[in-house]
Design an enzyme around this catalytic site. Sequence first.
Site, PDB file in Angstrom:
ATOM      1  N   HIS A  67      39.187  41.223  45.426  1.00  0.00           N
ATOM      2  CA  HIS A  67      39.814  40.880  44.143  1.00  0.00           C
ATOM      3  C   HIS A  67      41.187  40.275  44.373  1.00  0.00           C
ATOM      4  O   HIS A  67      42.199  40.960  44.351  1.00  0.00           O
ATOM      5  CB  HIS A  67      39.928  42.154  43.282  1.00  0.00           C
ATOM      6  CG  HIS A  67      40.134  41.851  41.837  1.00  0.00           C
ATOM      7  ND1 HIS A  67      39.510  42.552  40.835  1.00  0.00           N
ATOM      8  CD2 HIS A  67      40.889  40.912  41.212  1.00  0.00           C
ATOM      9  CE1 HIS A  67      39.884  42.068  39.656  1.00  0.00           C
ATOM     10  NE2 HIS A  67      40.731  41.079  39.858  1.00  0.00           N
ATOM     11  N   HIS A 114      43.719  36.855  43.418  1.00  0.00           N
ATOM     12  CA  HIS A 114      43.958  35.609  42.674  1.00  0.00           C
ATOM     13  C   HIS A 114      44.811  34.701  43.547  1.00  0.00           C
ATOM     14  O   HIS A 114      45.937  35.031  43.875  1.00  0.00           O
ATOM     15  CB  HIS A 114      44.668  35.892  41.346  1.00  0.00           C
ATOM     16  CG  HIS A 114      43.840  36.701  40.398  1.00  0.00           C
ATOM     17  ND1 HIS A 114      42.920  36.130  39.541  1.00  0.00           N
ATOM     18  CD2 HIS A 114      43.756  38.039  40.202  1.00  0.00           C
ATOM     19  CE1 HIS A 114      42.325  37.085  38.833  1.00  0.00           C
ATOM     20  NE2 HIS A 114      42.808  38.251  39.214  1.00  0.00           N
ATOM     21  N   LEU A 115      44.233  33.570  43.931  1.00  0.00           N
ATOM     22  CA  LEU A 115      44.957  32.647  44.806  1.00  0.00           C
ATOM     23  C   LEU A 115      45.523  31.450  44.050  1.00  0.00           C
ATOM     24  O   LEU A 115      46.275  30.663  44.602  1.00  0.00           O
ATOM     25  CB  LEU A 115      44.056  32.176  45.948  1.00  0.00           C
ATOM     26  CG  LEU A 115      43.690  33.273  46.948  1.00  0.00           C
ATOM     27  CD1 LEU A 115      42.743  32.727  48.017  1.00  0.00           C
ATOM     28  CD2 LEU A 115      44.930  33.870  47.597  1.00  0.00           C
ATOM     29  N   ARG A 116      45.147  31.297  42.796  1.00  0.00           N
ATOM     30  CA  ARG A 116      45.747  30.323  41.865  1.00  0.00           C
ATOM     31  C   ARG A 116      45.442  28.860  42.167  1.00  0.00           C
ATOM     32  O   ARG A 116      45.718  28.007  41.342  1.00  0.00           O
ATOM     33  CB  ARG A 116      47.267  30.492  41.783  1.00  0.00           C
ATOM     34  CG  ARG A 116      47.736  31.884  41.386  1.00  0.00           C
ATOM     35  CD  ARG A 116      47.256  32.257  39.999  1.00  0.00           C
ATOM     36  NE  ARG A 116      47.825  33.544  39.568  1.00  0.00           N
ATOM     37  CZ  ARG A 116      47.180  34.425  38.828  1.00  0.00           C
ATOM     38  NH1 ARG A 116      45.942  34.184  38.432  1.00  0.00           N
ATOM     39  NH2 ARG A 116      47.743  35.554  38.474  1.00  0.00           N
ATOM     40  N   ASN A 133      47.195  43.702  33.755  1.00  0.00           N
ATOM     41  CA  ASN A 133      45.908  43.844  33.063  1.00  0.00           C
ATOM     42  C   ASN A 133      44.852  44.230  34.090  1.00  0.00           C
ATOM     43  O   ASN A 133      44.617  43.460  35.020  1.00  0.00           O
ATOM     44  CB  ASN A 133      45.543  42.514  32.396  1.00  0.00           C
ATOM     45  CG  ASN A 133      44.156  42.531  31.774  1.00  0.00           C
ATOM     46  OD1 ASN A 133      43.410  43.499  31.904  1.00  0.00           O
ATOM     47  ND2 ASN A 133      43.799  41.445  31.097  1.00  0.00           N
ATOM     48  N   ASP A 147      43.707  43.113  43.255  1.00  0.00           N
ATOM     49  CA  ASP A 147      44.046  42.351  42.044  1.00  0.00           C
ATOM     50  C   ASP A 147      45.394  41.636  42.215  1.00  0.00           C
ATOM     51  O   ASP A 147      46.202  41.555  41.289  1.00  0.00           O
ATOM     52  CB  ASP A 147      44.066  43.232  40.792  1.00  0.00           C
ATOM     53  CG  ASP A 147      43.959  42.400  39.508  1.00  0.00           C
ATOM     54  OD1 ASP A 147      43.809  41.157  39.606  1.00  0.00           O
ATOM     55  OD2 ASP A 147      44.032  42.986  38.423  1.00  0.00           O
TER      56      ASP A 147
END
Lengths: 433, 175, 317
Positions: A53, A55-57, A273, A300
């Site tokens: 999980h 997020h590498l954007r 979140n 995350d």
Amino acid sequence: MKYTIKNARMLDDAIVDIEIANGVIANIGKEISAGEIVDAQKSLVIPGLVDLHTHLREPGREDSETVATGSAAAAKGGFTAISAMANTFPVADTAGVVEQVFRLGQEAGLCDVFPIGAVTAGLEGKKLAELGAMANSKAQVRIFSDDGKCVSDPLLMRRALEYVKTFNGIIAQHAQEPALTVGSQMNEGLVSSKLGLTGWPAVAEEAIIARDILLAEHVGSRLHICHLTTAGGVDLVRFAKSRGINVTAEVTPHHLLLTDELVSNYDPVFKVNPPLRTEKDVMALRKGLADGTIDIVGTDHAPHPTEDKDCEWQSAAFGMVGLETALSVVVKAMIETELMSWETLVERMSIAPAKIAGYAKHGQIVAKGSPANLAIIDTSATWIVDRNTLASKSKNTPFAGMTMPAQVRHTFLNGDLVLKNGQIVSKMNGGSN
Amino acid sequence: MATVLDAGEIGRALKRIAHEIIEHNHGLENVVLLGIPTRGAFLGERIADFLSEIAGPVPVGTLDITLHRDDLRLRPPRPLLPTNIPMGGIEGKDVVLVDDVLFSGRTIRAALDALGEIGRPRTVQLAVLVDRGHRELPIRADYVGKNIPTSSTESVRVHLSEIDGSDSVEIMAGA
Amino acid sequence: MEKHLLSINDLSASEAIQILNTASELSKISDGPMKKLPTLRGRTVVNLFFEDSTRTRISFESAAKRLSADVINFSAKGSSVSKGESLKDTAQTLQAMGADAVVIRHGASGAAQRLADSGWISASVINAGDGTHEHPTQALLDAYTIRSKFPDLKDNFNGLKVAIVGDILHSRVARSNVLLLSKLGAKITLVAPPTLIPVGVTDWDVDVSYDLDSAILNADVVMMLRIQSERMAASFFPSEREYSRGYGLDLARLNSLKDSTIVMHPGPMNRGLEISAESADSHKSVVLAQVSNGVLVRMAVLYQLLGGAALTGEVGA
């Protein structure tokens, strides 16, 4: 490239030398001195950590993170495999985008980057994305998630769970009933009532978990629940496992350590979140992770640029970076509290996630012939989290200034030393396959 | 530390001031006393008591000058003290301001400003227990209990039984 | 209260009483033709309003002007200011202009605290209402108004029974009043349909009632909150009529109050919804006194925050 890790400490406390050649562990023994010597100085050697999980954007928000900077953060955190979430711009809902992310990971060469595909086209929750095309692409996507958004339509969720069976895929659900979380800002409870921030009730998460568990049972599919945060959610997963339902669950490091009390000064670095919950929830999550109800830790890792956090709470973005602090936070929450052993930590942060995702070269125990994806940890070191020394492009860590246990010294990726004495080693070749 | 006025001397000084007020104003018909809190308020009450013994009752009140001080930025904020203007007000009256120590004159300047908010007296007079000199403004007292020459580093402390337990005036060496 | 007034939590009970006392003294000076006091001459107070609130802005403006402060009104509503980064930019602009105090009204809970904590600005920050969080000067003026109607109350409100009625969930006025009045010793009952009471209220220092008729029988103070019709659209209650029947202060309920009971409302009122015209205009209503007391209390707060230097030692003699 050949290496010998001298004086490595195994999980059973044996001190050994480990020879690495051709991407695998060639030998484990005493008095080995082949190739470049890396003296572990009795630090612990474990299989490289695996994150499902991240997020590498990239593509789209390269101002907050790129595949390369995220890979560097991962290597610093002891990860050898990370899974890039689909909520990029454009969304990773086609073979083209997931192949691009996969290729960027290979080029960076600091960590294996496995793209996650979107469940629904554009994350819009209306129709399925081309799951099969992504599965059959070079990226060989197996995990699908609309993370950031919930697949809230029950029929669409059912179809997704069924459809991915053809290639043994898994749906990773971001459990958040949208109608119960309109405008929600933080956990609903005493603190939200005092702060006047719109509440995010635990039931909004638990209702989706309950529904999806039953759907997974009904259609006989694999379900993965992302970032569990509530005591009730842990109970639901426990119930599902007792029924033999094929469900796995994940918890983030920050939800194992932080509570909603931290929101009290409205510092958006604590805005995330799903939201930080109460002490009671934190204790239930720790217990669930210790006893295996929760299968894995997922970071995350959610980078955001300064301007998205340097504002009032309501306007701020949700999310925290976590790759570089994950191991230490889990040690602090689980090992220092004597809830879990290092063996179990390795299971939850490397072996189990690799198995869920099917990352064959990762999460293998340290043994002769295993792929040389390794992290070497000084378990007795302490360090202070400093925003300015993070390898991640974004600095939104909630742990800044905290003293942390355990420090990653070296990371080997497919036989190459990518982190040496805490410093990223620039890439030697074109990465691995 | 040296005691420059004891309780008896304070009493006599206030009584003498009371006589001077009557003499100066040819009676008390038009006089209003306003003490400046904290200690000036008690001194005003005491002078009023003497006046009523000698010539009959006189209206007495208090005037807080905090909001008119010119040194507010030099100090932490302080609570406001009571302002009580007697019935009948001050319009056209002969107002006698009462304070404990006259020093730079800045308190009295602030008092004149504060008085201006409330009305237009016919005259404003000033009674002080101690005048220690070192004026920074063209202000003088009409009635002085005692002139006490001081150096500017010394401080003058007035103690009154109403809040300090006993009456005395002391000079303390500067720090 | 060191430098900012962001929440009632910034005040001890004695500091709150001191503000009320200061306001009382100011009220004596204000009787009759009020001239300007020179107290804050040369100081700059900025009213930074991200939400419309003419009455609160005017109240702060006249408080600051009566103390001779320079006042700059900065209305950010309708301008490009809608996202947080602009709060930062705006703050830095005000800093460059040399503001000594910033009175901020903002739709986001915690905006005042962000402004104070962020290091963007060195001015004192006064919270004039932040989202659904707090409105501390409203609570102070309410406490001042209560004290003026119950002369027995001086340094505490022990024994006073207060019913706060209406949309507790979304009310910054309710939050600040609960904190302040309970800090001063009053006994508070919150009255509303369960949908408009926060889930976390079980841990507040209050009683909760769903029955207005019984809750107001023994109340000394009945504080009615404004209800917004948009709440009806979000199903917090079925209809205005049903809300009004259950939780409106109508004539029958007004007549059931004790003789000494006062009726408060922070305004603006929805006549006929949470309060009937008869109740709003009755002799029990202190709504207009609340408005006029607002200026005095805000003068007292400005004086406490700006009327001195933050020095610790004694200066001068």
